[in-house]
Design a protein around this motif. Structure first.
Motif, short mmCIF file in Angstrom:
data_model
loop_
_atom_site.label_atom_id
_atom_site.label_comp_id
_atom_site.label_asym_id
_atom_site.label_seq_id
_atom_site.Cartn_x
_atom_site.Cartn_y
_atom_site.Cartn_z
N VAL A 87 0.79 -1.60 -0.48
CA VAL A 87 -0.27 0.38 0.04
C VAL A 87 0.66 1.31 0.26
O VAL A 87 1.11 1.35 1.02
N TYR A 88 0.66 2.16 -0.53
CA TYR A 88 1.40 3.44 -1.21
C TYR A 88 0.55 4.41 -0.62
O TYR A 88 -0.22 5.05 -1.38
N PHE A 89 1.41 5.61 0.00
CA PHE A 89 1.14 6.91 1.05
C PHE A 89 1.55 8.17 0.34
O PHE A 89 2.68 7.75 0.30
N CYS A 90 0.75 9.03 -0.49
CA CYS A 90 1.19 10.08 -0.12
C CYS A 90 0.65 10.73 0.80
O CYS A 90 -0.13 11.22 1.34
N ALA A 91 1.85 11.76 0.82
CA ALA A 91 1.95 12.82 2.14
C ALA A 91 2.10 13.79 1.53
O ALA A 91 3.85 14.05 1.33
N LEU A 92 2.07 14.85 2.83
CA LEU A 92 2.45 16.39 2.72
C LEU A 92 3.19 16.81 4.19
O LEU A 92 2.10 16.01 5.15
N SER A 93 4.00 17.87 4.82
CA SER A 93 4.14 18.07 5.62
C SER A 93 4.70 19.13 5.33
O SER A 93 5.68 19.74 4.84
N ASP A 94 4.30 20.47 6.57
CA ASP A 94 4.38 22.16 6.03
C ASP A 94 5.03 22.28 7.20
O ASP A 94 4.07 22.90 8.86
N LEU A 95 6.63 22.25 8.44
CA LEU A 95 7.00 22.47 9.07
C LEU A 95 7.49 23.76 9.72
O LEU A 95 6.59 23.73 10.96
N GLY A 96 6.86 25.08 9.49
CA GLY A 96 7.17 25.98 9.44
C GLY A 96 5.54 25.59 9.50
O GLY A 96 5.18 27.42 11.06
N ARG A 97 4.05 25.73 9.70
CA ARG A 97 3.25 25.77 9.86
C ARG A 97 2.11 24.77 10.69
O ARG A 97 0.82 25.03 11.31
N ASP A 98 2.56 23.72 11.25
CA ASP A 98 2.06 22.46 12.02
C ASP A 98 2.99 21.17 12.01
O ASP A 98 3.96 21.23 10.83
N ASP A 99 2.82 20.39 13.03
CA ASP A 99 3.96 19.61 13.39
C ASP A 99 3.37 18.14 12.90
O ASP A 99 4.07 17.25 13.37
N LYS A 100 2.01 18.05 11.85
CA LYS A 100 1.93 16.79 11.85
C LYS A 100 1.85 16.27 10.04
O LYS A 100 2.20 17.62 9.34
#
Lengths: 113, 112
Positions: A87-100
């Protein structure tokens, strides 16, 4: 808020076929983008990542390019193997705005010998 | 390095019972997370912690409590288990300045 949309599965291919799994995102900042893979019975593993526009992440024959103009991060592989079934998951993270980290719902891939 | 480990791997509970899931990491990561994974729902964040002694709610916190008394451990508690909490639970951790998360192998919980 930020979100990730990826193609629904399952995706079934024959060995040595070309693979594309589509992923698009919405974000107000400048996130990093990821593909994670989950093999049967295991946790998620980071497959590849890209931190800014036009970056290409690559690993184990998989590639994805961070396209800001189309807000996409499609996963590709030129010749899949049975061992790529997962199973393949795409994800995003923006350290400057969110911890998650924000995950897509996942795409199950079956490779037939 | 063991990375992220989870205890137990499997558990069956009866409705109303309580239990604690343990997550441990040996990478000196500041951030730790608890997710649940259900068919067709992807991963949903339950609670997370940005450091020792601090916790915050995620997307689906109801029915769960957490504690982070030591930097390397993050505990997830179910005070009164319900069948809706049948799921696979994953713990993850990351460094303060890096946004990729490292996942444990998961705990499969069944509530009858």
């Amino acid at each position: 808020g930020d979100s990730v949309t990826q193609m629904e599965g399952p995706v079934t291919l024959s060995e040595e076929a070309f693979l594309t799994i589509n992923c698009t995102y919405t974000a107000t900042g400048y996130p990093s983008l990821f593909w994670y893979v989950q093999y049967p019975g295991e946790g998620l593993q980071l497959l590849l990542k890209a931190t800014k526009a036009d970056d290409k992440g690559s690993n184990k024959g998989f590639e994805a390019t961070y396209r800001k103009e189309t807000t996409s991060f499609h996963l590709e592989k030129g010749s899949v193997q049975v061992s790529d079934s997962a199973v393949y998951f795409c994800a995003l993270s923006d350290l400057g705005r969110d911890d998650k980290i924000i995950f897509g719902k996942g795409t199950r891939l079956h490779i037939l010998p | 390095n063991a990375g992220v480990t989870q205890t137990p791997k499997f558990r069956v509970l009866k409705t109303g019972q309580s239990m604690t899931l343990l997550c441990a990491q040996d990478m000196n990561h500041e951030y730790m997370y608890w997710y649940r994974q259900d068919p067709g729902m992807g991963l949903r964040l339950i609670h997370y912690s940005v450091g020792e002694g601090t916790t915050a709610k995620g997307e689906v916190p109801d029915g769960y409590n957490v504690s982070r008394l030591k930097k390397q451990n993050f505990l997830l508690g179910l005070e009164s288990a319900a069948p809706s909490q049948t799921s696979v639970y994953f713990c993850a951790s990351r460094l303060l300045a890096r946004n990729e998360q490292f996942f444990g192998p998961g705990t499969r919980l069944t509530v009858l």
